[in-house]
Design a protein around this motif. Structure first.
Motif, PDB file in Angstrom:
ATOM      1  N   MET A 116       0.825  -1.202   0.000  1.00 33.80           N
ATOM      2  CA  MET A 116       0.000   0.000   0.000  1.00 33.80           C
ATOM      3  C   MET A 116       0.862   1.255   0.000  1.00 33.80           C
ATOM      4  O   MET A 116       1.939   1.267   0.589  1.00 33.80           O
ATOM      5  CB  MET A 116      -0.897   0.035   1.242  1.00 33.80           C
ATOM      6  N   ILE A 117       0.343   2.276  -0.658  1.00 36.82           N
ATOM      7  CA  ILE A 117       0.991   3.582  -0.632  1.00 36.82           C
ATOM      8  C   ILE A 117      -0.085   4.656  -0.485  1.00 36.82           C
ATOM      9  O   ILE A 117      -1.278   4.381  -0.667  1.00 36.82           O
ATOM     10  CB  ILE A 117       1.821   3.858  -1.902  1.00 36.82           C
ATOM     11  N   TYR A 118       0.360   5.859  -0.169  1.00 32.29           N
ATOM     12  CA  TYR A 118      -0.557   6.985  -0.029  1.00 32.29           C
ATOM     13  C   TYR A 118      -1.332   7.205  -1.319  1.00 32.29           C
ATOM     14  O   TYR A 118      -0.776   7.151  -2.415  1.00 32.29           O
ATOM     15  CB  TYR A 118       0.241   8.244   0.327  1.00 32.29           C
ATOM     16  N   VAL A 119      -2.626   7.455  -1.178  1.00 31.97           N
ATOM     17  CA  VAL A 119      -3.490   7.786  -2.315  1.00 31.97           C
ATOM     18  C   VAL A 119      -3.996   9.201  -2.114  1.00 31.97           C
ATOM     19  O   VAL A 119      -4.620   9.510  -1.097  1.00 31.97           O
ATOM     20  CB  VAL A 119      -4.686   6.816  -2.408  1.00 31.97           C
ATOM     21  N   LYS A 120      -3.710  10.064  -3.066  1.00 33.19           N
ATOM     22  CA  LYS A 120      -4.161  11.452  -2.973  1.00 33.19           C
ATOM     23  C   LYS A 120      -5.651  11.535  -3.273  1.00 33.19           C
ATOM     24  O   LYS A 120      -6.098  11.134  -4.345  1.00 33.19           O
ATOM     25  CB  LYS A 120      -3.389  12.331  -3.961  1.00 33.19           C
ATOM     26  N   PRO A 121      -6.435  12.048  -2.317  1.00 33.80           N
ATOM     27  CA  PRO A 121      -7.882  12.173  -2.555  1.00 33.80           C
ATOM     28  C   PRO A 121      -8.163  13.063  -3.763  1.00 33.80           C
ATOM     29  O   PRO A 121      -7.543  14.119  -3.928  1.00 33.80           O
ATOM     30  CB  PRO A 121      -8.399  12.824  -1.265  1.00 33.80           C
ATOM     31  N   GLN A 122      -9.076  12.619  -4.594  1.00 35.23           N
ATOM     32  CA  GLN A 122      -9.444  13.376  -5.785  1.00 35.23           C
ATOM     33  C   GLN A 122     -10.783  14.086  -5.577  1.00 35.23           C
ATOM     34  O   GLN A 122     -11.658  13.591  -4.868  1.00 35.23           O
ATOM     35  CB  GLN A 122      -9.546  12.445  -6.994  1.00 35.23           C
ATOM     36  N   PRO A 123     -10.934  15.273  -6.172  1.00 38.96           N
ATOM     37  CA  PRO A 123     -12.183  16.021  -5.990  1.00 38.96           C
ATOM     38  C   PRO A 123     -13.374  15.270  -6.552  1.00 38.96           C
ATOM     39  O   PRO A 123     -13.244  14.533  -7.534  1.00 38.96           O
ATOM     40  CB  PRO A 123     -11.927  17.326  -6.756  1.00 38.96           C
ATOM     41  N   GLU A 124     -14.505  15.452  -5.905  1.00 36.55           N
ATOM     42  CA  GLU A 124     -15.700  14.757  -6.381  1.00 36.55           C
ATOM     43  C   GLU A 124     -16.152  15.344  -7.717  1.00 36.55           C
ATOM     44  O   GLU A 124     -15.971  16.534  -7.991  1.00 36.55           O
ATOM     45  CB  GLU A 124     -16.818  14.824  -5.359  1.00 36.55           C
ATOM     46  N   PRO A 125     -16.740  14.519  -8.568  1.00 31.78           N
ATOM     47  CA  PRO A 125     -17.233  14.992  -9.866  1.00 31.78           C
ATOM     48  C   PRO A 125     -18.305  16.067  -9.681  1.00 31.78           C
ATOM     49  O   PRO A 125     -19.017  16.091  -8.679  1.00 31.78           O
ATOM     50  CB  PRO A 125     -17.815  13.726 -10.496  1.00 31.78           C
ATOM     51  N   SER A 126     -18.428  16.932 -10.659  1.00 33.16           N
ATOM     52  CA  SER A 126     -19.363  18.055 -10.568  1.00 33.16           C
ATOM     53  C   SER A 126     -20.813  17.608 -10.443  1.00 33.16           C
ATOM     54  O   SER A 126     -21.643  18.323  -9.872  1.00 33.16           O
ATOM     55  CB  SER A 126     -19.205  18.967 -11.785  1.00 33.16           C
ATOM     56  N   ASP A 127     -21.135  16.427 -10.963  1.00 33.71           N
ATOM     57  CA  ASP A 127     -22.518  15.961 -10.908  1.00 33.71           C
ATOM     58  C   ASP A 127     -22.761  14.938  -9.800  1.00 33.71           C
ATOM     59  O   ASP A 127     -23.852  14.358  -9.713  1.00 33.71           O
ATOM     60  CB  ASP A 127     -22.939  15.374 -12.257  1.00 33.71           C
ATOM     61  N   PHE A 128     -21.756  14.704  -8.940  1.00 32.59           N
ATOM     62  CA  PHE A 128     -21.907  13.703  -7.888  1.00 32.59           C
ATOM     63  C   PHE A 128     -23.021  14.073  -6.915  1.00 32.59           C
ATOM     64  O   PHE A 128     -23.825  13.225  -6.508  1.00 32.59           O
ATOM     65  CB  PHE A 128     -20.589  13.525  -7.117  1.00 32.59           C
ATOM     66  N   ASP A 129     -23.060  15.336  -6.531  1.00 32.53           N
ATOM     67  CA  ASP A 129     -24.064  15.768  -5.563  1.00 32.53           C
ATOM     68  C   ASP A 129     -25.474  15.472  -6.077  1.00 32.53           C
ATOM     69  O   ASP A 129     -26.302  14.919  -5.343  1.00 32.53           O
ATOM     70  CB  ASP A 129     -23.908  17.264  -5.282  1.00 32.53           C
ATOM     71  N   LYS A 130     -25.710  15.796  -7.332  1.00 34.46           N
ATOM     72  CA  LYS A 130     -27.035  15.598  -7.928  1.00 34.46           C
ATOM     73  C   LYS A 130     -27.345  14.118  -8.137  1.00 34.46           C
ATOM     74  O   LYS A 130     -28.454  13.658  -7.849  1.00 34.46           O
ATOM     75  CB  LYS A 130     -27.115  16.350  -9.262  1.00 34.46           C
ATOM     76  N   LYS A 131     -26.351  13.365  -8.631  1.00 32.44           N
ATOM     77  CA  LYS A 131     -26.578  11.957  -8.973  1.00 32.44           C
ATOM     78  C   LYS A 131     -26.641  11.042  -7.764  1.00 32.44           C
ATOM     79  O   LYS A 131     -27.388  10.066  -7.752  1.00 32.44           O
ATOM     80  CB  LYS A 131     -25.451  11.454  -9.896  1.00 32.44           C
ATOM     81  N   VAL A 132     -25.838  11.368  -6.734  1.00 25.86           N
ATOM     82  CA  VAL A 132     -25.686  10.429  -5.621  1.00 25.86           C
ATOM     83  C   VAL A 132     -26.111  11.015  -4.271  1.00 25.86           C
ATOM     84  O   VAL A 132     -27.014  10.491  -3.621  1.00 25.86           O
ATOM     85  CB  VAL A 132     -24.225   9.923  -5.540  1.00 25.86           C
ATOM     86  N   ARG A 133     -25.464  12.089  -3.844  1.00 26.76           N
ATOM     87  CA  ARG A 133     -25.675  12.581  -2.480  1.00 26.76           C
ATOM     88  C   ARG A 133     -27.114  13.015  -2.202  1.00 26.76           C
ATOM     89  O   ARG A 133     -27.726  12.570  -1.223  1.00 26.76           O
ATOM     90  CB  ARG A 133     -24.720  13.723  -2.170  1.00 26.76           C
ATOM     91  N   VAL A 134     -27.648  13.889  -3.054  1.00 32.78           N
ATOM     92  CA  VAL A 134     -28.996  14.424  -2.821  1.00 32.78           C
ATOM     93  C   VAL A 134     -30.035  13.302  -2.822  1.00 32.78           C
ATOM     94  O   VAL A 134     -30.874  13.209  -1.915  1.00 32.78           O
ATOM     95  CB  VAL A 134     -29.354  15.488  -3.885  1.00 32.78           C
ATOM     96  N   LYS A 135     -29.966  12.445  -3.820  1.00 32.42           N
ATOM     97  CA  LYS A 135     -30.919  11.330  -3.899  1.00 32.42           C
ATOM     98  C   LYS A 135     -30.727  10.348  -2.741  1.00 32.42           C
ATOM     99  O   LYS A 135     -31.699   9.818  -2.187  1.00 32.42           O
ATOM    100  CB  LYS A 135     -30.759  10.595  -5.230  1.00 32.42           C
ATOM    101  N   GLY A 136     -29.471  10.119  -2.380  1.00 30.73           N
ATOM    102  CA  GLY A 136     -29.185   9.178  -1.301  1.00 30.73           C
ATOM    103  C   GLY A 136     -29.701   9.649   0.043  1.00 30.73           C
ATOM    104  O   GLY A 136     -30.317   8.877   0.794  1.00 30.73           O
ATOM    105  N   ILE A 137     -29.459  10.905   0.353  1.00 34.90           N
ATOM    106  CA  ILE A 137     -29.931  11.449   1.628  1.00 34.90           C
ATOM    107  C   ILE A 137     -31.452  11.464   1.673  1.00 34.90           C
ATOM    108  O   ILE A 137     -32.069  11.135   2.699  1.00 34.90           O
ATOM    109  CB  ILE A 137     -29.347  12.859   1.857  1.00 34.90           C
ATOM    110  N   ALA A 138     -32.083  11.817   0.557  1.00 32.16           N
ATOM    111  CA  ALA A 138     -33.549  11.800   0.489  1.00 32.16           C
ATOM    112  C   ALA A 138     -34.073  10.386   0.722  1.00 32.16           C
ATOM    113  O   ALA A 138     -35.088  10.191   1.416  1.00 32.16           O
ATOM    114  CB  ALA A 138     -34.015  12.331  -0.864  1.00 32.16           C
ATOM    115  N   HIS A 139     -33.392   9.417   0.171  1.00 31.27           N
ATOM    116  CA  HIS A 139     -33.784   8.015   0.345  1.00 31.27           C
ATOM    117  C   HIS A 139     -33.687   7.595   1.816  1.00 31.27           C
ATOM    118  O   HIS A 139     -34.601   6.957   2.349  1.00 31.27           O
ATOM    119  CB  HIS A 139     -32.873   7.127  -0.515  1.00 31.27           C
ATOM    120  N   LEU A 140     -32.587   7.971   2.474  1.00 32.96           N
ATOM    121  CA  LEU A 140     -32.416   7.630   3.888  1.00 32.96           C
ATOM    122  C   LEU A 140     -33.485   8.282   4.750  1.00 32.96           C
ATOM    123  O   LEU A 140     -34.061   7.645   5.645  1.00 32.96           O
ATOM    124  CB  LEU A 140     -31.024   8.049   4.367  1.00 32.96           C
TER     125      LEU A 140
END
Length: 200
Positions: free
Chosen positions: A1-25
């Motif tokens: 294993m080696i360090y993995v640099k975190p990459q920025p989230e895609p511009s449409d991630f919030d709309k495609k995943v986060r918003v729908k996911g939180i609403a579902h929960l």
């Protein structure tokens, strides 16, 4: 294993995943600030981000430090497990790109070091055999953390050893380009570099 640099989230991630996911929960009455109740099924919206995750991290498994094709089994590992935190299920920053084999080994264990916060020079590699082991100069506490990570993920089993050894042998045999080798097998490349065994 080696360090993995975190990459920025895609511009449409919030709309495609986060918003729908939180609403579902919320629709299921699940408290975001608590663990997901045992046996609770949630919609797998994270699958929408698999391609983005693979592209963002160059197809490198966060735990193996090696490239894998999506057809071989691309998956999302929740570093903070669903059973621990519901609010992190649909968070890009909690996703680690992992091949299916390593994801199934990681499961919900909390005995694995996070690639996003990995200190340098914790793991060592014997290039001829693929054997991975802790840096012998580590403190006892750090040594144990590395050992637990190797044990939990079975990083030193025959399959992982053989794969790492074969990759290095092919690099030498076919005189692969160093930049290419580094892009596909960054952990092996780093160890070859540290040991002065890169081709010139």
């Amino acid at each position: 294993m080696i360090y993995v640099k975190p990459q920025p989230e895609p511009s449409d991630f919030d709309k495609k995943v986060r918003v729908k996911g939180i609403a579902h929960l919320k629709a299921k009455g699940i408290a975001l600030n608590k663990a997901l109740p045992s046996g609770t099924e949630v919609t797998p919206l994270w699958r929408e981000s698999l391609t983005d995750l693979h592209v963002a991290y160059g197809g490198i498994c966060a735990y193996l430090g090696m490239f894998f094709e999506r057809v071989a089994g691309s998956s999302v590992d929740y570093f903070i497990a669903k059973s621990v935190s519901a609010k992190d299920i649909y968070e890009w920053s909690n996703y680690r790109l992992a091949c299916s084999t390593l994801n199934s080994r990681k499961r919900e264990y909390n005995t694995v070091l996070d690639p996003f916060y990995l200190a340098p020079d914790l793991f060592r590699l014997q290039l001829s055999t693929g054997h991975i082991y802790p840096n012998p100069s580590l403190s006892p506490h750090a040594m144990r953390l590395v050992e637990l990570t190797i044990e939990t993920l079975s990083l030193d089993d025959a399959l992982c050893r053989d794969t790492r050894a074969r990759c290095y042998q092919e690099y030498v045999k076919y005189k692969l380009d160093n930049d290419y080798f580094r892009s596909k097998y960054p952990f092996i490349w780093l160890e070859a570099y540290r040991q002065g065994l890169l081709l010139t």
